[in-house]
Motif scaffolding. Structure first.
Motif, PDB file in Angstrom:
ATOM      1  N   THR A   1      -6.894 -12.244  -0.767  1.00  0.00           N
ATOM      2  CA  THR A   1      -8.201 -12.817  -0.414  1.00  0.00           C
ATOM      3  C   THR A   1      -8.964 -11.299  -0.546  1.00  0.00           C
ATOM      4  N   PRO A   2     -10.462 -11.227  -0.592  1.00  0.00           N
ATOM      5  CA  PRO A   2     -11.213  -9.987  -0.576  1.00  0.00           C
ATOM      6  C   PRO A   2     -10.806  -9.182   0.760  1.00  0.00           C
ATOM      7  N   ALA A   3     -10.668  -9.643   1.638  1.00  0.00           N
ATOM      8  CA  ALA A   3     -10.496  -8.756   2.879  1.00  0.00           C
ATOM      9  C   ALA A   3      -9.307  -8.079   2.795  1.00  0.00           C
ATOM     10  N   GLN A   4      -8.051  -8.767   2.303  1.00  0.00           N
ATOM     11  CA  GLN A   4      -6.768  -8.272   1.946  1.00  0.00           C
ATOM     12  C   GLN A   4      -6.818  -7.132   0.842  1.00  0.00           C
ATOM     13  N   GLY A   5      -7.922  -7.298  -0.108  1.00  0.00           N
ATOM     14  CA  GLY A   5      -8.018  -6.444  -1.075  1.00  0.00           C
ATOM     15  C   GLY A   5      -8.475  -5.318  -0.545  1.00  0.00           C
ATOM     16  N   ARG A   6      -9.778  -5.099   0.241  1.00  0.00           N
ATOM     17  CA  ARG A   6     -10.210  -4.107   0.796  1.00  0.00           C
ATOM     18  C   ARG A   6      -9.281  -3.496   1.652  1.00  0.00           C
ATOM     19  N   ARG A   7      -8.491  -4.041   2.568  1.00  0.00           N
ATOM     20  CA  ARG A   7      -7.157  -3.473   3.376  1.00  0.00           C
ATOM     21  C   ARG A   7      -6.356  -2.900   2.363  1.00  0.00           C
ATOM     22  N   LEU A   8      -5.890  -3.449   1.247  1.00  0.00           N
ATOM     23  CA  LEU A   8      -5.081  -2.717   0.405  1.00  0.00           C
ATOM     24  C   LEU A   8      -5.387  -1.296   0.003  1.00  0.00           C
ATOM     25  N   LEU A   9      -6.565  -1.214  -0.480  1.00  0.00           N
ATOM     26  CA  LEU A   9      -7.203  -0.172  -1.091  1.00  0.00           C
ATOM     27  C   LEU A   9      -7.214   1.067  -0.135  1.00  0.00           C
ATOM     28  N   VAL A  10      -7.897   0.682   1.360  1.00  0.00           N
ATOM     29  CA  VAL A  10      -7.908   1.566   2.127  1.00  0.00           C
ATOM     30  C   VAL A  10      -6.800   2.196   2.744  1.00  0.00           C
ATOM     31  N   LEU A  11      -5.648   1.131   2.939  1.00  0.00           N
ATOM     32  CA  LEU A  11      -4.269   1.701   3.247  1.00  0.00           C
ATOM     33  C   LEU A  11      -3.652   2.606   2.279  1.00  0.00           C
TER      34      LEU A  11
ATOM     35  N   ALA B   1     -13.369  -1.888  -3.827  1.00  0.00           N
ATOM     36  CA  ALA B   1     -12.696  -3.374  -3.442  1.00  0.00           C
ATOM     37  C   ALA B   1     -14.027  -4.338  -3.442  1.00  0.00           C
ATOM     38  N   TRP B   2     -15.117  -4.142  -2.958  1.00  0.00           N
ATOM     39  CA  TRP B   2     -16.331  -4.905  -3.008  1.00  0.00           C
ATOM     40  C   TRP B   2     -16.689  -5.049  -4.336  1.00  0.00           C
ATOM     41  N   TRP B   3     -16.991  -3.835  -5.333  1.00  0.00           N
ATOM     42  CA  TRP B   3     -17.307  -3.869  -6.518  1.00  0.00           C
ATOM     43  C   TRP B   3     -16.546  -4.970  -7.377  1.00  0.00           C
ATOM     44  N   SER B   4     -15.217  -4.578  -7.232  1.00  0.00           N
ATOM     45  CA  SER B   4     -14.211  -5.489  -8.274  1.00  0.00           C
ATOM     46  C   SER B   4     -14.350  -6.750  -7.863  1.00  0.00           C
ATOM     47  N   GLY B   5     -14.565  -6.938  -6.331  1.00  0.00           N
ATOM     48  CA  GLY B   5     -14.649  -8.484  -6.162  1.00  0.00           C
ATOM     49  C   GLY B   5     -15.998  -9.171  -6.734  1.00  0.00           C
TER      50      GLY B   5
ATOM     51  N   VAL C   1     -14.272   9.398   6.256  1.00  0.00           N
ATOM     52  CA  VAL C   1     -15.092   8.529   6.202  1.00  0.00           C
ATOM     53  C   VAL C   1     -15.538   8.305   4.729  1.00  0.00           C
ATOM     54  N   LEU C   2     -15.248   9.466   3.973  1.00  0.00           N
ATOM     55  CA  LEU C   2     -15.590   9.457   2.658  1.00  0.00           C
ATOM     56  C   LEU C   2     -14.483   8.443   1.940  1.00  0.00           C
ATOM     57  N   THR C   3     -13.178   8.714   2.284  1.00  0.00           N
ATOM     58  CA  THR C   3     -11.986   8.081   1.505  1.00  0.00           C
ATOM     59  C   THR C   3     -12.357   6.389   1.915  1.00  0.00           C
ATOM     60  N   VAL C   4     -12.372   6.115   3.178  1.00  0.00           N
ATOM     61  CA  VAL C   4     -12.421   4.832   3.449  1.00  0.00           C
ATOM     62  C   VAL C   4     -13.687   4.053   2.812  1.00  0.00           C
ATOM     63  N   GLY C   5     -15.007   4.729   2.786  1.00  0.00           N
ATOM     64  CA  GLY C   5     -15.923   4.168   2.034  1.00  0.00           C
ATOM     65  C   GLY C   5     -15.943   3.880   0.576  1.00  0.00           C
ATOM     66  N   VAL C   6     -15.357   4.867  -0.055  1.00  0.00           N
ATOM     67  CA  VAL C   6     -15.077   4.545  -1.492  1.00  0.00           C
ATOM     68  C   VAL C   6     -14.210   3.564  -1.786  1.00  0.00           C
ATOM     69  N   ALA C   7     -13.190   3.480  -0.991  1.00  0.00           N
ATOM     70  CA  ALA C   7     -11.938   2.511  -1.272  1.00  0.00           C
ATOM     71  C   ALA C   7     -12.524   1.074  -0.905  1.00  0.00           C
TER      72      ALA C   7
ATOM     73  N   ALA D   1       0.841  -1.175   0.034  1.00  0.00           N
ATOM     74  CA  ALA D   1       0.015   0.128   0.040  1.00  0.00           C
ATOM     75  C   ALA D   1       0.845   1.302   0.003  1.00  0.00           C
ATOM     76  N   LEU D   2       1.773   1.181   0.676  1.00  0.00           N
ATOM     77  CA  LEU D   2       2.775   2.348   0.794  1.00  0.00           C
ATOM     78  C   LEU D   2       3.401   2.724  -0.362  1.00  0.00           C
ATOM     79  N   ALA D   3       4.030   1.558  -0.881  1.00  0.00           N
ATOM     80  CA  ALA D   3       4.811   1.660  -2.387  1.00  0.00           C
ATOM     81  C   ALA D   3       3.838   2.152  -3.303  1.00  0.00           C
ATOM     82  N   ARG D   4       2.606   1.614  -3.558  1.00  0.00           N
ATOM     83  CA  ARG D   4       1.608   2.105  -4.468  1.00  0.00           C
ATOM     84  C   ARG D   4       1.526   3.507  -4.318  1.00  0.00           C
ATOM     85  N   ALA D   5       1.141   3.978  -3.126  1.00  0.00           N
ATOM     86  CA  ALA D   5       1.158   5.460  -2.864  1.00  0.00           C
ATOM     87  C   ALA D   5       2.131   6.327  -3.336  1.00  0.00           C
ATOM     88  N   GLY D   6       3.351   5.785  -3.159  1.00  0.00           N
ATOM     89  CA  GLY D   6       4.489   6.595  -3.452  1.00  0.00           C
ATOM     90  C   GLY D   6       4.804   6.533  -4.783  1.00  0.00           C
TER      91      GLY D   6
END
Length: 494
Positions: free
Chosen positions: A393-403, A476-480, A466-472, A113-118
């Protein structure tokens, strides 16, 4: 062929060969973590800093009187822009420093996540500018509205002394009125006060109000309203003592009489000797700048009869109060007094302007955030599809986009709160809200100053997170739902 012609013909091929002496598959990285600011950007940022500092200094010196020009009116926005530019400068080094320790953590989601942000493009940092500018505008406008509301509440409280005030039109109040008013809906408590407006002090040539109160009840009222709080024993004379009666006085009266005992002639003709023991700028019973407050027990029976009742409660019924008081007493409500301060076109227009500024700031912040997340949505969706084929996993995907979205949202939130607070602290000495807050000049209310409103800082920050976490999480849910194979095929088709 002359030598000059040979040089002219070979110049372009030799330059191209020198530029391509090393084979490159693609150009250099232009992401946030590696990009360096150009000289033009540095000059532009320094120019903006100079303009902001000049506008702030002019506003602090001259005040918001309209004589400082249009540059001063842009001071809050300029402060936000400067903070945003500083944050954009500091953002890449912080990301680079955080990536290294994240690589030593268990699991690859945090590091990825940090590498992607950079690795995001330089243009992805531009929403930080919009977010911080919008944060500063919303915080400044919200604090102005909160300061106006506080100034009106304060002026109304100073004019009434409590939530409601019942005062005799002539002489003392009728007996039994306290019991009737105590039964009115919305009244939680009342304090009896006997006020002698024509009491004569010392030489008898100048009158001043003397309020007789019950020390315990009146001290509780003063502490609740914030108008000259004191300890009850400071107005209580020792039992059996013939010492002068302790008195609470305004600074004007205290300067006039000092701490020596002095006689005061009451309206009923009796005389009492007082000694000033407490000095306060305000008191609930009297609105003037010269007053004395004493224990009713030290006055004569006639002088101690109540002439005013100070009522406390949540929205006392005005009609019921006036019916219970009858024609022998006047009723003043704090809510009615406050409503008198909102009838000026200047006030309503200024409130609409600041309300629109808050709404516009919130709208721009939301739009900038949504556009930033929407622009990166296809790339993130394709990334999740590829990682799911490798066991994500889907949970890891959601965590990745949020982070991945937090390195942009968290600095914007922290910087926005700090910038909004700093802008208000810098600009408050030059801004007087009295004209906007009060329809008529109220000397007793004092100067309405601009203060930081915590809600104006906290609400936009919480909404952005809230908006950032919600959209991310939603992305992730929609792509899953589409599945990795379908998403990869769609990417190949593009």
């Amino acid at each position: 062929v002359c030598s000059s012609d040979v040089v002219a013909c070979l110049a372009l091929p030799l330059r191209a060969a020198a530029a391509h002496r090393a084979v490159r598959v693609h150009g250099g990285r232009r992401d946030v973590a590696s990009a360096r600011a150009s000289r033009r950007r540095t000059v532009a940022e320094l120019t903006a800093v100079a303009l902001a500092l000049g506008a702030v200094e002019l506003l602090r010196r001259r005040g918001a009187t309209g004589t400082s020009g249009e540059l001063v009116s842009l001071a809050p926005v300029l402060v936000g822009v400067i903070a945003a530019l500083a944050l954009v400068r500091l953002h890449p080094p912080v990301l680079r420093r955080l990536t290294r320790p994240a690589g030593r953590l268990r699991g690859a989601v945090g590091y990825l996540a940090l590498a992607r942000a950079g690795r995001t493009s330089v243009s992805a940092a531009l929403p930080l500018l919009a977010l911080l500018t919008a944060f500063t505008t919303a915080a400044f406008g919200g604090s102005v509205l909160a300061g106006v509301s506080d100034a009106r509440d304060r002026a109304a409280l100073l004019a009434v002394g409590a939530d409601a005030r019942v005062e005799a039109t002539a002489g003392p109040l009728p007996s039994g009125l306290s019991d009737r008013l105590g039964d009115v809906p919305g009244v939680r408590g009342l304090t009896e006060v006997s006020i002698a407006y024509q009491a004569k002090a010392a030489d008898g040539r100048q009158s001043l109000p003397v309020a007789g109160v019950d020390p315990d009840a009146y001290a509780a009222l003063a502490a609740r309203t914030g108008l000259g709080g004191f300890a009850p024993d400071e107005l209580t004379r020792r039992d059996g003592s013939e010492d002068p009666l302790p008195a609470l006085a305004s600074p004007m009266v205290a300067e006039r009489f000092g701490t020596a005992p002095f006689p005061v002639r009451m309206e009923d003709g009796t005389s009492v000797t007082l000694r000033i023991t407490v000095v306060r700028d305000r008191t609930p019973a009297v609105f003037r700048d010269d007053f004395l407050v004493v224990d009713r027990a030290g006055l004569s029976a006639q002088a101690a009869r109540p002439t005013a009742l100070l009522l406390s409660g949540d929205g006392p019924d005005a009609g019921a109060l006036r019916r219970a008081a009858g024609e022998d007493a006047s009723v003043h409500l704090r809510s009615e007094e406050r409503a008198r301060y909102v009838d000026s076109p200047l006030q309503s227009g200024a409130e609409h302007v600041y309300t629109a500024a808050v709404a516009a700031g919130a709208g721009y912040a939301t739009l900038a955030l949504l556009l930033s997340l929407a622009g990166a949505a296809p790339e993130r969706t394709a990334l999740l599809a590829r990682l799911r084929t490798m066991g994500l996993t889907p949970a890891q995907g959601r965590r990745l986009l949020v982070l991945e979205s937090l390195p942009q949202a968290v600095p914007a939130v922290a910087g926005g709160i700090l910038t909004g607070w700093a802008a208000i602290r810098l600009l408050s000495p030059g801004i007087d809200l009295t004209t906007i807050a009060l329809a008529a000049s109220s000397p007793s209310a004092g100067r309405a100053e601009l203060r930081t409103d915590p809600w104006s800082l906290a609400v936009p920050a919480f909404a952005v997170l809230v908006l950032t976490v919600g959209v991310a999480a939603g992305q992730a849910w929609w792509s899953g739902r589409r599945g990795a194979v379908a998403e990869l095929r769609a990417g190949d088709g593009r």
